[in-house]
Design an enzyme around this catalytic site. Structure first.
Site, short mmCIF file in Angstrom:
data_model
loop_
_atom_site.label_atom_id
_atom_site.label_comp_id
_atom_site.label_asym_id
_atom_site.label_seq_id
_atom_site.Cartn_x
_atom_site.Cartn_y
_atom_site.Cartn_z
N CYS A 12 0.86 -1.18 0.00
CA CYS A 12 0.00 0.00 0.00
C CYS A 12 0.90 1.23 0.00
O CYS A 12 2.12 1.15 0.17
CB CYS A 12 -0.90 -0.01 1.22
SG CYS A 12 0.02 0.06 2.76
N HIS A 70 3.52 1.56 11.61
CA HIS A 70 2.37 1.45 12.53
C HIS A 70 2.36 2.53 13.60
O HIS A 70 1.43 2.59 14.40
CB HIS A 70 2.38 0.08 13.22
CG HIS A 70 2.50 -1.06 12.27
ND1 HIS A 70 3.69 -1.71 12.02
CD2 HIS A 70 1.58 -1.65 11.47
CE1 HIS A 70 3.49 -2.67 11.13
NE2 HIS A 70 2.22 -2.65 10.77
N HIS A 120 -1.67 -4.85 19.15
CA HIS A 120 -1.00 -4.47 17.90
C HIS A 120 -0.31 -3.12 18.05
O HIS A 120 -0.88 -2.19 18.64
CB HIS A 120 -2.05 -4.41 16.77
CG HIS A 120 -1.46 -4.31 15.41
ND1 HIS A 120 -0.92 -3.14 14.92
CD2 HIS A 120 -1.31 -5.23 14.42
CE1 HIS A 120 -0.47 -3.35 13.69
NE2 HIS A 120 -0.70 -4.62 13.36
N GLU A 122 0.11 -0.63 16.11
CA GLU A 122 -0.67 0.52 15.64
C GLU A 122 -1.63 1.01 16.73
O GLU A 122 -1.75 2.21 16.99
CB GLU A 122 -1.49 0.15 14.38
CG GLU A 122 -2.39 1.29 13.91
CD GLU A 122 -3.31 0.91 12.75
OE1 GLU A 122 -2.89 0.12 11.89
OE2 GLU A 122 -4.45 1.40 12.72
N CYS A 186 -8.30 2.01 5.99
CA CYS A 186 -7.72 2.68 4.82
C CYS A 186 -8.21 2.05 3.52
O CYS A 186 -8.56 0.88 3.45
CB CYS A 186 -6.20 2.74 4.92
SG CYS A 186 -5.37 1.34 4.26
N SER A 258 2.00 -5.39 3.35
CA SER A 258 3.44 -5.32 3.65
C SER A 258 4.22 -6.42 2.92
O SER A 258 5.37 -6.70 3.24
CB SER A 258 3.64 -5.44 5.17
OG SER A 258 2.81 -6.44 5.71
#
Lengths: 276, 276
Positions: A12, A70, A120, A122, A186, A258
């Site tokens: 991305c 992240h 996580h 993020e 996203c 990723s």
């Protein structure tokens, strides 16, 4: 064996940007895994001498710390800056957004609910920006015992499925005077998900390539599996069991945000070589 | 015949308040029907000489105009005040709220979506407060051709069903960066709806009493009918067809938020008198 890539897959915008930043900062180190793909991280170390450090306190003044895609918790970013570490921020702008929303909404008096995985990186980062705290949930039942204010702000981990996000929104809206729903999932994630769904519906077997700790790859795999029960999540070609392909004719392929193109190509080459 | 009232029914806070205001302002006139119940309006005229005027321009300086529970458009309120009419505001505070939200959100740059009936006085009033306009919809398909901004604010007519409101929210949230959902459906409506649902599930026949132009009564009838196919919407005892009760044993009763107790009692008395 017919092999076909999903219409949208792999890297991305945020990951491409982060890798470019890393390649431009040779002899540095990322704080935390830059992206959730160990093969690509190994390539950055080998070709660009970009290391990986898991403790932000180990950076010394004058050294360069690349902040992973992240993001990192607010206080750690502050500590790095205070110790005169040169900070190069590779946080994906789509992750910076929920961080900012958390801070702004928290300071405006909203209770913050984050839909995502508390463990996580993020979400650890995003949550840290909620000045007066935030709750992280994955399913509506986790909201049942919470005493929330009349005004609630809702943000999502960028890589989650929108259908599950809506379940949280649907629980909150009838129960609160105002629910401010930020769609922080996203577009790239969404496009990869839609494309995975589309190809999984017609494939005999689905291969989803990406890190086992990659949230968005896990979501892709979940969608693939919902639509094609012969779906497999692999990190690279070494994870393939060629027995999976027995009596199959059409192999669909998707890959996480990723997962680098070279790794996807290795997988395709291996299937072509080993399956009739 | 067993006759049982729903656990919650009839007059809500806003209607009780408006009737009290009208009774305290003898020799006045309401602008528009004070509530959607012609029988109660007739009582106010007979007992308190409170008239009804449908053109705000007919009020003269010094006269008293009572603003109905559903509110009136912003410009008409302004014109009444400018012509020195004494304005007594009986707008339900739960209706004032979405009016204020529309104005604030519109001025903050949100596109406004109102879930409700465009022709209903409440919605005409609420919409008029959106400084830069608003769209009124009842079902998600009406949103399909709209070009909306990234930031959308959503408000609901106070008397609508929350399930249908959620359909609108579910359409908007995945398609916009931020959807600010205001739960402006009033609790009284919600409580009457829940109670109607509960009793309709066990009743053989449901009688829902209220004005034929009363939005909340129509919603109650719709819920009753979903759960008991022998459901009838009546304005008063004269609308009853006693044939409906043939072979029935348990009659559930609900009434809209603008239905006075005396009218409900008349209906119960009539059923008791005419049905075994």
């Amino acid at each position: 064996m017919k092999i076909q890539l999903a219409e949208s897959y792999g890297f991305c915008f945020g990951v491409k940007r982060a890798i470019k930043i890393a390649e431009e900062n040779k002899e540095s180190a990322t704080y935390g895994a830059l992206i959730h793909n160990s093969k690509e991280i190994a390539r950055l170390e080998k070709d660009f001498n970009v290391g990986l450090t898991n403790d932000h306190k180990s950076f010394k003044a004058g050294e360069t710390a690349i902040v992973r895609t992240h993001g990192i918790p607010k206080n750690e970013l502050q500590e790095l800056k205070e110790t005169n570490v040169e900070v190069v921020d590779a946080t994906c702008p789509y992750v910076t957004k929920p961080q900012q929303i958390c801070q702004e909404m928290s300071e405006k008096g909203y209770d913050i609910i984050i839909f995502g995985d508390e463990a996580h990186p993020e979400i650890k980062g995003v949550k840290s920006y909620a000045t007066y705290g935030a709750r992280v949930v994955t399913i509506p039942s986790e909201l049942e015992d919470l005493k929330l204010k009349d005004k609630v702000a809702l943000v999502a981990q960028t890589t989650r499925r929108v259908e599950e996000y809506m379940e949280i929104a649907n629980y909150l809206i009838p129960r609160h005077k105002e629910v401010r729903v930020f769609n922080t999932i996203c577009n790239a994630t969404f496009e990869n998900q839609e494309a995975a769904r589309k190809i999984a519906k017609i494939a005999d077997i689905m291969i989803v390539i990406g890190g086992k700790n990659s949230s968005n790859t896990k979501q892709l795999f979940s969608i693939a599996h919902d639509n094609c029960n012969k779906s497999y999540h692999i990190e690279d070609e070494n994870d393939i069991d060629y027995f999976w392909f027995k009596d199959k004719e059409f192999c669909g392929i998707s890959a996480g945000a990723s997962t680098p193109d070279w790794l996807i190509q290795n997988v395709i080459d291996a299937i072509e070589k080993n399956v009739n």
